[in-house]
Write a protein that holds these residues in place. Structure first.
Motif, PDB file in Angstrom:
ATOM      1  N   THR A  46      49.669  63.674  67.340  1.00 10.23           N
ATOM      2  CA  THR A  46      50.439  63.703  68.377  1.00 10.23           C
ATOM      3  C   THR A  46      51.240  64.873  68.406  1.00 10.23           C
ATOM      4  N   LEU A  65      47.888  64.786  71.391  1.00  6.43           N
ATOM      5  CA  LEU A  65      48.272  63.512  72.227  1.00  6.43           C
ATOM      6  C   LEU A  65      50.002  63.630  72.480  1.00  6.43           C
ATOM      7  N   GLY A  67      52.261  61.412  72.975  1.00  4.25           N
ATOM      8  CA  GLY A  67      52.347  60.196  72.708  1.00  4.25           C
ATOM      9  C   GLY A  67      53.615  59.479  72.899  1.00  4.25           C
ATOM     10  N   ASP A  68      53.712  58.293  73.545  1.00  8.83           N
ATOM     11  CA  ASP A  68      55.069  57.752  73.790  1.00  8.83           C
ATOM     12  C   ASP A  68      55.610  57.356  72.365  1.00  8.83           C
ATOM     13  N   SER A  69      54.850  57.430  71.286  1.00 14.13           N
ATOM     14  CA  SER A  69      55.459  57.441  69.896  1.00 14.13           C
ATOM     15  C   SER A  69      56.540  58.451  70.037  1.00 14.13           C
ATOM     16  N   ASP A 107      50.643  60.120  77.399  1.00  9.98           N
ATOM     17  CA  ASP A 107      50.687  58.771  77.479  1.00  9.98           C
ATOM     18  C   ASP A 107      51.581  58.555  78.813  1.00  9.98           C
ATOM     19  N   LYS A 137      46.705  58.810  78.875  1.00  7.00           N
ATOM     20  CA  LYS A 137      46.186  57.510  78.115  1.00  7.00           C
ATOM     21  C   LYS A 137      46.940  56.396  78.521  1.00  7.00           C
ATOM     22  N   HIS A 161      43.320  52.731  75.262  1.00  5.88           N
ATOM     23  CA  HIS A 161      43.930  52.325  74.100  1.00  5.88           C
ATOM     24  C   HIS A 161      44.041  50.775  73.798  1.00  5.88           C
ATOM     25  N   VAL A 204      41.032  54.512  72.214  1.00  3.94           N
ATOM     26  CA  VAL A 204      41.749  54.640  70.925  1.00  3.94           C
ATOM     27  C   VAL A 204      41.753  52.930  70.313  1.00  3.94           C
ATOM     28  N   GLU A 206      43.507  50.858  67.766  1.00  4.66           N
ATOM     29  CA  GLU A 206      44.780  50.995  66.822  1.00  4.66           C
ATOM     30  C   GLU A 206      44.758  49.470  65.903  1.00  4.66           C
ATOM     31  N   ILE A 227      42.863  54.614  64.654  1.00  2.00           N
ATOM     32  CA  ILE A 227      44.094  54.883  63.664  1.00  2.00           C
ATOM     33  C   ILE A 227      44.429  53.385  63.271  1.00  2.00           C
ATOM     34  N   VAL A 237      42.897  59.347  64.904  1.00  2.00           N
ATOM     35  CA  VAL A 237      44.346  60.092  65.309  1.00  2.00           C
ATOM     36  C   VAL A 237      45.512  59.637  64.399  1.00  2.00           C
ATOM     37  N   VAL A 239      49.951  60.094  64.104  1.00  2.00           N
ATOM     38  CA  VAL A 239      51.125  60.382  64.419  1.00  2.00           C
ATOM     39  C   VAL A 239      51.702  61.606  63.674  1.00  2.00           C
TER      40      VAL A 239
HETATM   41  O1  KIV Z   1      51.937  57.066  71.141  1.00  2.00           O
HETATM   42  C1  KIV Z   1      51.145  57.471  70.212  1.00  2.00           C
HETATM   43  O2  KIV Z   1      51.294  58.291  69.483  1.00  2.00           O
HETATM   44  C2  KIV Z   1      49.745  56.567  70.287  1.00  2.00           C
HETATM   45  C3  KIV Z   1      48.915  56.996  69.002  1.00  2.00           C
HETATM   46  C4  KIV Z   1      49.444  55.931  67.919  1.00  2.00           C
HETATM   47  C5  KIV Z   1      47.587  56.586  69.237  1.00  2.00           C
HETATM   48  O3  KIV Z   1      49.300  55.946  71.079  1.00  2.00           O
END
Ligand code: KIV
Length: 289
Positions: A46, A65, A67-69, A107, A137, A161, A204, A206, A227, A237, A239
């Motif tokens: 990410t 990525l 990511g929305d993380s 994301d 994603k 995902h 993905v 997870e 992940i 993948v 984070v």
């Molecule tokens: O948002 C994110 O970081 C993810 C990863 C965990 C794959 O979706």
């Protein structure tokens, strides 16, 4: 050259290795498909800002990525749920600006695609037009297949995902491992096949048992990105804040920490504060006359 003979760029896609092979352009979905054919594993991290993304791009990480993380790893929320489209566009644009070769996947955040395929298309187009990402994603297997189909028909590369989908944290009651037991395993396989059928270029997986992730990887033609899915997926993948030791507190079991950036940064900040307190900074070489 006729329509059926590959162009030089297409040849490059089928012969280059992802690491070091793609030097003068961004990685594409064709490169990732070719890597699966060759059995070459690849990595994804990410990224949420231009500087960090630039480091990973230079390190040869083929896919980044946004990511929305970002919700819990960059913006200070507890989960990914509050993340908005405007935030994703801003962070994604920064990551695109900071990179040259990595494929940038962004994301679609919670609430930006679940209403309808049309809503998914509207917001995917924002990420591509306003931020310049190469793919989006979204979470969900069978339930998201219609949206994936529409996006792919419209020319949007989609990474799916499945397994643990963090946007459903409240419905799941946390972040439990998915796909345990016969019925759950069958559902995961159905989800994987549904997103492949809908046209996703990768998926993905997870927090699923390693044996199940292996089975899915063997049965799909598209790359699987694990992940917490064991060692046999086509790609892995993490984070980035977990991978580099920036995350405060505990990290999930599936994380390997390759550095302790939190300690390094904390030490640097404490040394700076001490120098200022003691008058050692700024020194003569830091001053103008
Ligand atoms: O948002 C994110 O970081 C993810 C990863 C965990 C794959 O979706």
């Amino acid at each position: 050259m006729n329509a059926s003979s590959p162009s030089p760029a297409q040849n490059q896609a089928s012969t280059a290795t992802l690491y070091g092979g793609v030097t003068n352009r961004r990685v594409t979905v064709r490169d990732l498909a070719a890597a699966k054919q060759r059995g070459e594993k690849w990595s994804m991290l990410t990224a949420y800002d231009a500087l960090t993304a630039g480091v990973f791009d230079e390190a040869g990480i083929p896919v980044l990525l946004v990511g929305d993380s970002a919700g819990n790893c960059h913006l200070g929320y507890e989960t990914t749920v509050p993340v908005t489209m405007d935030q994703m566009v801003m962070l994604s644009a920064a990551v695109v600006r900071g990179t040259k070769r990595s494929m940038i996947v962004a994301d679609l955040p919670f609430g930006s695609y679940q209403e309808s395929p049309a809503q998914a298309m509207h917001n995917a187009a924002r990420l591509m037009k306003e931020a310049g990402v190469g793919a989006v994603k979204l979470e969900g297997g069978e339930r998201s297949a219609r949206s994936i189909e529409l996006l792919v028909e419209a020319g949007v590369p989609v990474m799916a995902h499945i397994g643990l989908t963090p946007q459903s944290v409240h419905a799941l009651g946390g972040y439990p491992v998915q796909g345990r037991g016969d019925e759950a395993a069958h559902q995961l396989l159905r989800d994987a096949k549904a997103v492949q059928q809908a046209g996703a270029f990768a998926v993905v997986l997870e927090a699923v048992p390693a044996e199940l992730a292996t089975q899915v990887t063997e049965q799909l033609a598209i790359p699987t990105v694990g992940i917490g899915g064991g060692p046999d997926t086509d790609a892995q993948v993490l984070v980035w804040t977990d991978m580099a030791g920036m995350t405060a507190g505990r990290v999930p079991k599936f994380v390997k920490q390759y550095a302790n950036l939190r300690a390094v940064l904390g030490d640097a900040a404490r040394a700076f504060a001490e120098d200022v307190r003691g008058g050692a900074f700024p020194a003569e070489e830091h001053s103008f006359h």
